[in-house]
Design a protein around this motif. Structure first.
Motif, PDB file in Angstrom:
ATOM      1  N   ALA A  16       0.841  -1.206   0.000  1.00 45.68           N
ATOM      2  CA  ALA A  16       0.000   0.000   0.000  1.00 45.68           C
ATOM      3  C   ALA A  16       0.873   1.252   0.000  1.00 45.68           C
TER       4      ALA A  16
ATOM      5  N   ASP B  20      -0.785   4.373  -1.028  1.00 47.99           N
ATOM      6  CA  ASP B  20      -1.808   5.355  -1.400  1.00 47.99           C
ATOM      7  C   ASP B  20      -1.956   6.469  -0.366  1.00 47.99           C
TER       8      ASP B  20
ATOM      9  N   TYR C  69      -3.003  10.375  -0.654  1.00 48.83           N
ATOM     10  CA  TYR C  69      -4.302  10.895  -1.109  1.00 48.83           C
ATOM     11  C   TYR C  69      -4.980  11.742  -0.049  1.00 48.83           C
TER      12      TYR C  69
ATOM     13  N   MET D 121      -1.136  -1.032  -4.298  1.00 51.71           N
ATOM     14  CA  MET D 121      -2.303  -0.171  -4.078  1.00 51.71           C
ATOM     15  C   MET D 121      -1.860   1.288  -4.063  1.00 51.71           C
TER      16      MET D 121
ATOM     17  N   ARG E 214      -6.852   3.199  -5.711  1.00 51.63           N
ATOM     18  CA  ARG E 214      -7.734   3.904  -4.759  1.00 51.63           C
ATOM     19  C   ARG E 214      -8.595   4.891  -5.538  1.00 51.63           C
TER      20      ARG E 214
ATOM     21  N   TYR F 267      -8.290  -3.796  10.141  1.00 56.05           N
ATOM     22  CA  TYR F 267      -7.150  -3.860  11.063  1.00 56.05           C
ATOM     23  C   TYR F 267      -7.220  -5.137  11.877  1.00 56.05           C
TER      24      TYR F 267
ATOM     25  N   GLY G  75      -1.334  -2.522   7.821  1.00 58.45           N
ATOM     26  CA  GLY G  75      -0.282  -2.625   8.839  1.00 58.45           C
ATOM     27  C   GLY G  75      -0.435  -1.587   9.931  1.00 58.45           C
ATOM     28  N   GLY G  76      -0.976  -0.413   9.560  1.00 55.74           N
ATOM     29  CA  GLY G  76      -1.087   0.674  10.530  1.00 55.74           C
ATOM     30  C   GLY G  76       0.237   1.403  10.694  1.00 55.74           C
TER      31      GLY G  76
ATOM     32  N   MET H 298      -0.066  -3.870   3.235  1.00 54.10           N
ATOM     33  CA  MET H 298       0.801  -3.196   4.198  1.00 54.10           C
ATOM     34  C   MET H 298       1.591  -2.083   3.541  1.00 54.10           C
TER      35      MET H 298
ATOM     36  N   ARG I 181       3.265   1.392   5.667  1.00 56.07           N
ATOM     37  CA  ARG I 181       4.315   2.044   6.450  1.00 56.07           C
ATOM     38  C   ARG I 181       5.289   1.071   7.092  1.00 56.07           C
TER      39      ARG I 181
HETATM   40  C1  R5P Z   1      -5.077   4.195   4.453  1.00 54.10           C
HETATM   41  O1  R5P Z   1      -6.192   4.654   4.360  1.00 54.10           O
HETATM   42  C2  R5P Z   1      -4.471   3.651   3.305  1.00 54.10           C
HETATM   43  O2  R5P Z   1      -5.460   3.069   2.537  1.00 54.10           O
HETATM   44  C3  R5P Z   1      -3.361   2.618   3.501  1.00 54.10           C
HETATM   45  O3  R5P Z   1      -3.277   1.928   2.302  1.00 54.10           O
HETATM   46  C4  R5P Z   1      -3.570   1.605   4.581  1.00 54.10           C
HETATM   47  O4  R5P Z   1      -3.732   2.215   5.802  1.00 54.10           O
HETATM   48  C5  R5P Z   1      -2.461   0.560   4.615  1.00 54.10           C
HETATM   49  O5  R5P Z   1      -1.267   1.132   4.893  1.00 54.10           O
HETATM   50  P1  R5P Z   1      -0.544   0.983   6.301  1.00 54.10           P
HETATM   51  O6  R5P Z   1      -0.057  -0.439   6.357  1.00 54.10           O
HETATM   52  O7  R5P Z   1       0.546   1.981   6.270  1.00 54.10           O
HETATM   53  O8  R5P Z   1      -1.575   1.238   7.363  1.00 54.10           O
END
Ligand code: R5P
Length: 260
Positions: free
Chosen positions: A24, A26, A29, A55, A76, A175, A195-196, A221, A223
């Motif tokens: 991920a 995205d 945005y 993504m 997205r 999550y 992943g958060g 995932m 970050r």
């Molecule tokens: C958040 O709205 C985004 O869609 C991210 O793609 C999503 O949170 C996943 O990314 P991360 O693992 O960094 O949370």
């Protein structure tokens, strides 16, 4: 499910393993130039070969990703707000289905904000998007965004995931939480986890392991991969868990051997 829809889904969730490692990127945005994604094309270049899907938004896709890539794209298609607002739920559909088709995407993704002031609009946006996806055989990934005031527990996430599936999403992203198996059990479509925020590398691997052990088909995932000092080691180790059935301990050993 019709052939085109099934074929696109199979490009994202490997039918041999029924698992998926989605990368991920995205975040811009609504967050702008997120740390690690200032130049997203450069960030993803060494990671793409280990991702089952990528993504991102159409702006980053068009401007920074080589059209020669074979990575399936999850586009997205929701947006309309920024981190300058307290409430991030004020989203609409931001891309036409024609543009998604033109970009040859494997799936389209939209956030829903269950329990927010914009709950109804984001849910009816999802329904409308599913109608459009259905028309052209393009699966919809519903992202269960969680407002600050919402608890990230199995009751709330289970509710949000089930509603997203009931409204037509082919895949749901949510999550991980305590009793996550209940969330998966109550959701009739495949679930992937986000992943958060960035956490320790070892903990991120345990998160991925717990998610698939609890029934998720994989991760979407961001970050915890691209904000790591060792993004290639992280995506390869997450992949070892999701696609190769390694434990988090085994993946951590692998990660350490790949860290310079
Ligand atoms: C958040 O709205 C985004 O869609 C991210 O793609 C999503 O949170 C996943 O990314 P991360 O693992 O960094 O949370």
């Amino acid at each position: 499910m019709d052939w085109g829809m099934q074929n696109r889904l199979s490009r994202i969730i490997n039918p041999k393993t029924n698992r998926c490692v989605m990368l991920a990127v995205d975040h811009g945005y609504f967050q702008g130039p997120t740390s690690g994604l200032e130049r997203p094309g450069e960030t993803v270049a060494p990671l793409l070969e280990y991702a089952d899907a990528l993504m991102l938004t159409r702006g980053v896709l068009r401007n920074t990703i080589d059209p020669g890539t074979t990575a399936p794209i999850v586009l997205r298609v929701s947006g309309g707000t920024s981190i300058l607002k307290d409430d991030l739920s004020d989203e609409d559909i931001s891309v036409s289905i024609e543009d998604a088709i033109r970009l040859n995407v494997a799936a389209i993704a939209i956030s829903v904000f269950v329990g927010s002031v914009n709950e109804k609009r984001t849910l009816t946006n999802l329904s409308r998007l599913c109608d459009r996806g259905q028309k052209y055989g393009i699966p919809v990934l519903a992202v269960t965004a969680v407002g600050k005031e919402m608890a990230r527990d199995a009751r709330y996430l289970g509710l949000a995931c089930r509603i997203a599936a009931e409204l037509g999403a082919q895949v749901v992203k949510t999550y991980h939480c305590e009793d996550f198996a209940k969330v998966v059990n109550g959701c009739p479509v495949p679930v992937v986890i986000a992943g958060g925020k960035k956490i320790e590398e070892r903990d991120a691997l345990t998160l991925a392991y717990n998610a698939v052990s609890d029934g998720a088909v994989g991760v979407d995932m961001g970050r915890n991969i691209f904000q790591s000092r060792w993004p290639v080691a992280m995506i390869r180790s997450v992949r070892a868990i999701v696609q190769d059935g390694k434990s988090d301990a085994e993946a951590w050993e692998m990660a350490q051997s790949l860290m310079d």
